[in-house]
Motif scaffolding. Structure first.
Motif, short mmCIF file in Angstrom:
data_model
loop_
_atom_site.label_atom_id
_atom_site.label_comp_id
_atom_site.label_asym_id
_atom_site.label_seq_id
_atom_site.Cartn_x
_atom_site.Cartn_y
_atom_site.Cartn_z
N PRO A 8 11.52 -0.20 7.43
CA PRO A 8 10.34 -0.09 8.28
C PRO A 8 10.64 0.85 9.45
N ARG A 9 9.66 1.69 9.79
CA ARG A 9 9.87 2.67 10.85
C ARG A 9 10.08 2.02 12.21
N ARG A 10 10.76 2.75 13.04
CA ARG A 10 10.79 2.35 14.45
C ARG A 10 9.45 2.75 15.07
N ASN A 11 9.23 2.36 16.29
CA ASN A 11 7.99 2.71 16.99
C ASN A 11 6.76 2.33 16.18
N LEU A 12 6.86 1.18 15.56
CA LEU A 12 5.79 0.78 14.67
C LEU A 12 4.73 0.01 15.44
N VAL A 13 3.47 0.27 15.08
CA VAL A 13 2.39 -0.51 15.64
C VAL A 13 2.11 -1.65 14.66
N THR A 14 2.13 -2.87 15.14
CA THR A 14 1.79 -3.95 14.22
C THR A 14 0.30 -3.91 13.97
N ARG A 15 -0.06 -4.15 12.75
CA ARG A 15 -1.47 -4.04 12.38
C ARG A 15 -1.92 -5.34 11.75
N PRO A 16 -2.15 -6.35 12.60
CA PRO A 16 -2.46 -7.68 12.07
C PRO A 16 -3.65 -7.68 11.11
N ARG A 17 -4.66 -6.84 11.39
CA ARG A 17 -5.85 -6.89 10.53
C ARG A 17 -5.50 -6.50 9.09
N LEU A 18 -4.55 -5.55 8.94
CA LEU A 18 -4.15 -5.15 7.58
C LEU A 18 -3.17 -6.16 6.98
N GLN A 19 -2.30 -6.70 7.84
CA GLN A 19 -1.35 -7.70 7.34
C GLN A 19 -2.10 -8.92 6.79
N VAL A 20 -3.19 -9.28 7.46
CA VAL A 20 -3.99 -10.42 7.01
C VAL A 20 -4.54 -10.14 5.61
N ARG A 21 -5.04 -8.91 5.43
CA ARG A 21 -5.60 -8.60 4.11
C ARG A 21 -4.50 -8.60 3.06
N LEU A 22 -3.34 -8.09 3.44
CA LEU A 22 -2.24 -8.02 2.46
C LEU A 22 -1.65 -9.40 2.17
N ALA A 23 -1.96 -10.37 3.05
CA ALA A 23 -1.46 -11.72 2.78
C ALA A 23 -2.06 -12.24 1.48
N GLY A 24 -3.21 -11.66 1.07
CA GLY A 24 -3.82 -12.08 -0.20
C GLY A 24 -3.21 -11.40 -1.41
N ALA A 25 -2.17 -10.61 -1.20
CA ALA A 25 -1.61 -9.81 -2.30
C ALA A 25 -1.05 -10.67 -3.42
N ALA A 26 -0.58 -11.86 -3.06
CA ALA A 26 0.03 -12.70 -4.09
C ALA A 26 -0.98 -13.12 -5.15
N ASP A 27 -2.28 -13.02 -4.83
CA ASP A 27 -3.32 -13.36 -5.81
C ASP A 27 -3.77 -12.16 -6.61
N ALA A 28 -3.30 -10.96 -6.24
CA ALA A 28 -3.79 -9.74 -6.89
C ALA A 28 -2.78 -9.25 -7.92
N LYS A 29 -3.29 -8.61 -8.95
CA LYS A 29 -2.39 -7.98 -9.90
C LYS A 29 -2.02 -6.59 -9.41
N LEU A 30 -3.04 -5.93 -8.84
CA LEU A 30 -2.82 -4.56 -8.38
C LEU A 30 -3.16 -4.47 -6.90
N ILE A 31 -2.22 -3.96 -6.14
CA ILE A 31 -2.48 -3.66 -4.73
C ILE A 31 -2.52 -2.15 -4.64
N LEU A 32 -3.69 -1.61 -4.36
CA LEU A 32 -3.86 -0.16 -4.34
C LEU A 32 -4.06 0.31 -2.92
N VAL A 33 -3.15 1.17 -2.47
CA VAL A 33 -3.30 1.76 -1.14
C VAL A 33 -3.64 3.23 -1.38
N SER A 34 -4.91 3.55 -1.25
CA SER A 34 -5.39 4.87 -1.66
C SER A 34 -6.00 5.59 -0.46
N ALA A 35 -5.37 6.67 -0.04
CA ALA A 35 -5.85 7.41 1.12
C ALA A 35 -5.15 8.77 1.14
N PRO A 36 -5.72 9.72 1.89
CA PRO A 36 -5.09 11.05 1.96
C PRO A 36 -3.70 11.02 2.58
#
Lengths: 81, 892
Positions: B26-54
């Motif tokens: 994990p990078r230094r100088n990281l900004v914690t992003r609770p809103r995304l962490q919350v969404r990723l907490a549901g990853a255990a129920d997903a088969k595919l976690i797709l992070v799609s962006a430029p």
């Protein structure tokens, strides 16, 4: 442009790609010598002959990889038509 | 043996592999992003976690910081950083499997072993992988970073299959600049897809504030932050660049105002600002090394023509200037992709000729550091096709030695055909790879081309522009060409032509061309073996091994050992075969350069001999050893190991388990050009017979189109013996038995003439069954006695046991001296007693009580009573005493 030097077998088609933001002219070489025109509306038009669909997709991929938002893609009519 | 595509023997200690599987910290100088962490907490129920962006949206950063938390919860993370080179299933899947292995030791081992089998269907590999994933009782996240570089149809299809079959606790994580062509709508509908897209990743105003003022320590006003956030639209790469340009700057407000109002491509503009603030030496370093996909100190020195590369990289890493460490030792780095592109565009603009020269230097460095693949790519990027071809030609021998066939295929793709045609050594080097891909047209083209070059005088060659950089290889060319012609003939099944070309290898190859001669002898051995000439075959293989030893080429010796041991087994010399396997293991133990391929096969061979001798426990032990080393099995290993296990199941009386394993074995069946002398189909037919499923066995006979009148050949001997077994058990009439008997006579004569001891024993045992079925007990016992006499010195057991209960009864009869008639011959009985009923009958004659008899036979009292009732009905009697008397009358 240089299509007739290569030979008449290659049917270059002119394309115009409009992207968001002003791309400095230094990017011309990166885009294989296509012309870059900056418009007043804050967009850049990349224009030039593209040899085939594969080359066109390659170009779009290059744009994708530097994160430039794509606005429009147009095929230009051949001159004289 | 002749040519074994697939495995690279030096999987370990390859820095490229290591950097690709490295999970970024994990990078230094990281900004914690609770809103995304919350969404990723549901990853255990997903088969595919797709992070799609430029590019530059913080996809990888998000995934690494999220996964560092799940790893703490006991989940396993397998990581693959992809690049353009991996767009090939032959490279892609090994990386995925290697990543799984490093995440969960042992996971994917079977799939890997399968993958190393040339021609194993991708489906089978992935099905095996799915099975293995089922066995893991914790969450496994497989991360494919930068998946947009993969557009190979087969890889996408494989991933779709994987997604459809993933167990609940296995998850795929993709980061990509473009949505992958996977069935996303279907996954979405089923709630199996967790998507994080550009809109989610953009920094909000609060996040921008936390990053700029918190992590980066800038003291910006709320208005400045709002301006920056609006201008960058939350694009993280742009905010990072902006922060870097503002650090230590007095006129921050002016700076922000300066670019807020215009339309310049923001990353380019800001990168320019950052570059401008660097000392000239750093700026030059960044631009010049931007041509590299991976950065390392001495490599950078070679490219820049200066020193201090290592220090420069460490400094960039400290200052967070877009370098990403690729290992834990801070040896290899790469630039952030987006930043690298910006640098490359600038470099090209400043000096259009610079990149070519820099790539050329990189090519030289890689060529000198044992990485010809990277050297070739850089040479091609420099526009120097000849240099690329030179590197490829010089790299051929090592690639052949280490059997990196996928790499060789990649080179074949990279170097243009017209360049290859001028280079006979390179052309012939590529022929092996082309043969494995089935591109036989080009094989023929290159072989002919090379033959034409060789036919010219040296002067004519020069005049026509022939290029050879490695003269040592040129001398071996005539032999190599004949060798490939022989291999082509072998693939076409033309034994005469194979022998012809292999003999010519021995004529044209230089006397010290040990490898060429070794290959020729191996081919001659193969041909002789296929024809059933076992003694010649054994001698040829012996010569082949001697040549390999002289050449110091140990890697293929065990392949020959397998063939030689097979031959000894066929000859009925189990102890000699055992000795060959043991010698093979000794060779492997003495081999310094790591585990020797074929080691696993040696254990399998020993297991097979132990199985035949009915030492099942020891056989299972050897199989266990084999399994631990299965990565170092040959192409034959997957099927051979399964076939032995199937045999052990059969010996344990589990025909269903045996059949299951045989089916698996059939899927991975690959004899590596060895004659298929014991095909799986025939083994299955035998198991069907034991199972009592004569229909299935009959279907096999039809499918193989076998008849007792067939001309007999060595390669079909096992099938014809099987045919006899099926026919004897398929309610044969007198005529059937006559036909079978005649065929068995011919089989026996042929096996005896060919010195095939194992076959002789088996044929005699089957003859015993055939005579027995005809009611000719004396001749049955005679045949069996001969078989047992031959079998005794070498310890054969299973060859008899696997022929079923009737043969066991005959053996018993030999021992007790009184033959029990075949059930069919129980005179006077319309419905003869079964084997089991005869057992019960025997005990009914004793003094044992009913419950005692049941105990003796290990059946329930009820079962025993059913048997007794049936016996009474068949004998037409009402009680035990009458039954005993009637049985005596009938001679039962």
């Amino acid at each position: 442009m240089c299509a007739h030097h290569i030979g008449s077998y290659v049917a270059f088609v002119q394309y115009e790609i409009r992207v968001k933001g002003h791309l400095d002219s230094r990017w011309a070489a990166w885009f294989d010598g296509l012309s870059l025109t900056r418009a007043d509306d804050g967009t850049t038009v990349i224009r030039g002959p593209i040899v085939d669909q594969a080359a066109l997709h390659g170009l779009l991929q290059k744009l994708r990889d530097i994160g430039v938002p794509l606005i429009a893609l147009t095929q230009l009519r051949p001159e004289g038509e | 043996m002749v040519h074994t595509p697939g495995v690279s023997d030096d999987r370990q200690a390859n820095p490229l592999v290591e950097t690709k599987l490295h999970i970024p910290s994990p990078r230094r100088n990281l900004v914690t992003r609770p809103r995304l962490q919350v969404r990723l907490a549901g990853a255990a129920d997903a088969k595919l976690i797709l992070v799609s962006a430029p590019a530059g949206f913080g996809k990888t950063t998000l995934v690494t910081s999220w996964l560092s938390t799940v790893a703490g919860d006991g989940a396993a993370v397998a990581w693959v950083s992809l690049d353009e080179r991996d767009n090939d299933p032959a490279l892609f899947w090994p990386y995925v499997l290697a990543a799984l292995e490093s995440a969960v030791p042992g996971l994917g081992a079977n799939a890997r072993a399968l993958l190393d089998t040339a021609g194993a269907p991708a489906d089978a590999v992935l099905a095996t992988l799915v099975n293995e994933l089922h066995g893991v009782n914790r969450d496994v996240f497989v991360v494919l970073d930068d998946f947009h570089v993969i557009d190979h149809h087969d890889v996408q299809e494989g991933l779709t299959y994987l997604l459809d079959h993933l167990p609940e606790r296995a998850h795929l994580v993709l980061t990509s600049r473009a949505d992958p062509p996977l069935p996303l709508p279907r996954l979405r509908v089923r709630g199996e897809l967790l998507e994080i897209r550009a809109a989610d990743l953009r920094f909000t105003n609060d996040e921008a504030a936390a990053y700029l003022n918190g992590a980066m320590g800038l003291a910006l006003t709320a208005a400045d932050i709002a301006t920056l956030e609006a201008r960058t639209e939350g694009w993280i790469a742009a905010l990072q660049l902006a922060a870097l340009s503002m650090q230590g700057r007095e006129d921050v407000a002016d700076f922000i105002a300066g670019f807020a109002g215009d339309d310049r491509f923001i990353v380019d503009y800001l990168a320019g600002e950052v570059l401008q603030r660097q000392p000239e030496s750093v700026r030059r370093f960044l631009l010049q090394t931007s041509v590299l996909d991976r950065l390392q100190g001495s490599l950078c020195d070679a490219v820049t023509g200066t020193t201090g590369g290592k220090a420069a990289l460490d400094a960039l890493n400290r200052e967070n200037l877009f370098v990403i460490p690729l290992d834990d030792r801070r040896e290899w780095y790469r630039y952030h992709h987006l930043f690298a592109d910006v640098l490359r565009a600038r470099l090209l603009d400043e000096d259009p000729h610079a990149p070519a020269e820099l790539h050329r230097r990189a090519a030289d460095w890689f060529a000198g550091h044992g990485d010809p693949s990277s050297a070739i790519r850089h040479a091609l990027a420099a526009g120097d096709v000849d240099r690329a071809a030179d590197v490829a030609e010089m790299g051929l021998p090592e690639l052949r030695r280490s059997r990196e066939d996928a790499t060789m295929r990649a080179w074949v793709q990279l170097i243009p055909e017209d360049v290859v045609r001028l280079r006979p050594v390179l052309a012939i080097g590529f022929v092996g790879a082309l043969m494995s891909t089935g591109a036989l047209d080009r094989v023929d083209d290159y072989l002919r081309g090379a033959e034409q070059w060789l036919a010219l005088t040296p002067t004519a060659r020069d005049a026509a522009g022939m290029i050879v950089v490695d003269d040592a290889q040129l001398r071996t060319l005539p032999g190599a060409i004949e060798m490939y012609r022989a291999a082509l003939a072998l693939m076409a099944g033309d034994i005469v032509c194979t022998v012809d070309h292999a003999r010519r290898v021995l004529t044209v190859a230089a006397d010290d061309d040990d490898m060429g001669r070794a290959a020729a002898y191996a081919l001659l051995g193969l041909a002789a073996w296929s024809e059933g000439d076992l003694d010649s075959a054994f001698a040829d293989y012996t010569d082949s091994i001697a040549r390999m030893r002289r050449a110091g080429h140990i890697a293929d010796i065990l392949g020959c050992s397998i063939a030689m041991a097979d031959i000894r087994v066929a000859q009925g010399r189990l102890r000699d075969a055992q000795r060959l396997y043991e010698q093979g293991l000794q060779l492997a133990a003495d081999y310094q350069a790591g585990p020797l391929r074929g080691t696993a096969d040696m254990y399998v061979g020993l297991a097979e001999i132990l199985r035949e001798r009915d030492d099942r426990e020891a056989a299972a032990e050897q199989l266990q050893r084999a399994q631990e080393l299965e990565l170092f099995g040959t192409r034959q290993y997957p099927y051979r190991s399964r076939a032995v296990r199937a045999g052990l199941q059969l010996a344990a009386g589990d025909t269903a388990g045996c059949l299951e394993l045989l089916e698996e074995a059939e899927q991975v069946y690959d004899t590596d050009f060895s004659p298929a002398v014991r095909p799986i189909g025939a083994r299955r037919a035998r198991a069907y017979v034991l199972q009592g499923d004569v229909n299935a066995a009959r279907a096999w006979v039809r499918e193989r189109n076998l008849s007792t009148d067939d001309e007999l050949r060595y390669v079909t001997e096992f099938e014809h013996i099987t045919l006899a077994i099926v026919r004897i058990n398929d309610a044969p009439g007198e005529r059937d038995l006559q036909q079978v008997g005649a065929m068995l006579d011919r089989l026996l004569a042929s096996a005896e003439a060919g010195g095939r001891g194992s076959s002789v024993i088996e044929i005699l045992a089957v003859q015993a069954l055939a005579f027995d079925a005809r009611g000719d007990t004396p001749r049955a016992l005679d045949a069996l006695r001969r078989a047992l006499t031959l079998a005794e010195p070498e310890g054969y057991v299973q060859v008899f046991d696997s022929l079923g209960p009737r043969l066991s009864a005959l053996r018993e009869a030999l021992v007790t001296g009184s033959a029990r008639p075949h059930p069919k011959q129980q005179q006077g009985l319309v419905d003869p007693l079964s084997e089991r009923e005869l057992d019960v009958m025997r005990l009914l004659r004793s003094d044992l009580s009913g419950p005692d008899i049941a105990r003796e036979l290990m059946v329930s009292l009820n079962t025993m009573r059913t048997h007794t009732k049936n016996i009474y009905t068949k004998l037409g009697v009402n009680n035990r005493r009458e039954a005993v008397r009637r049985a005596e009358e009938l001679g039962l």
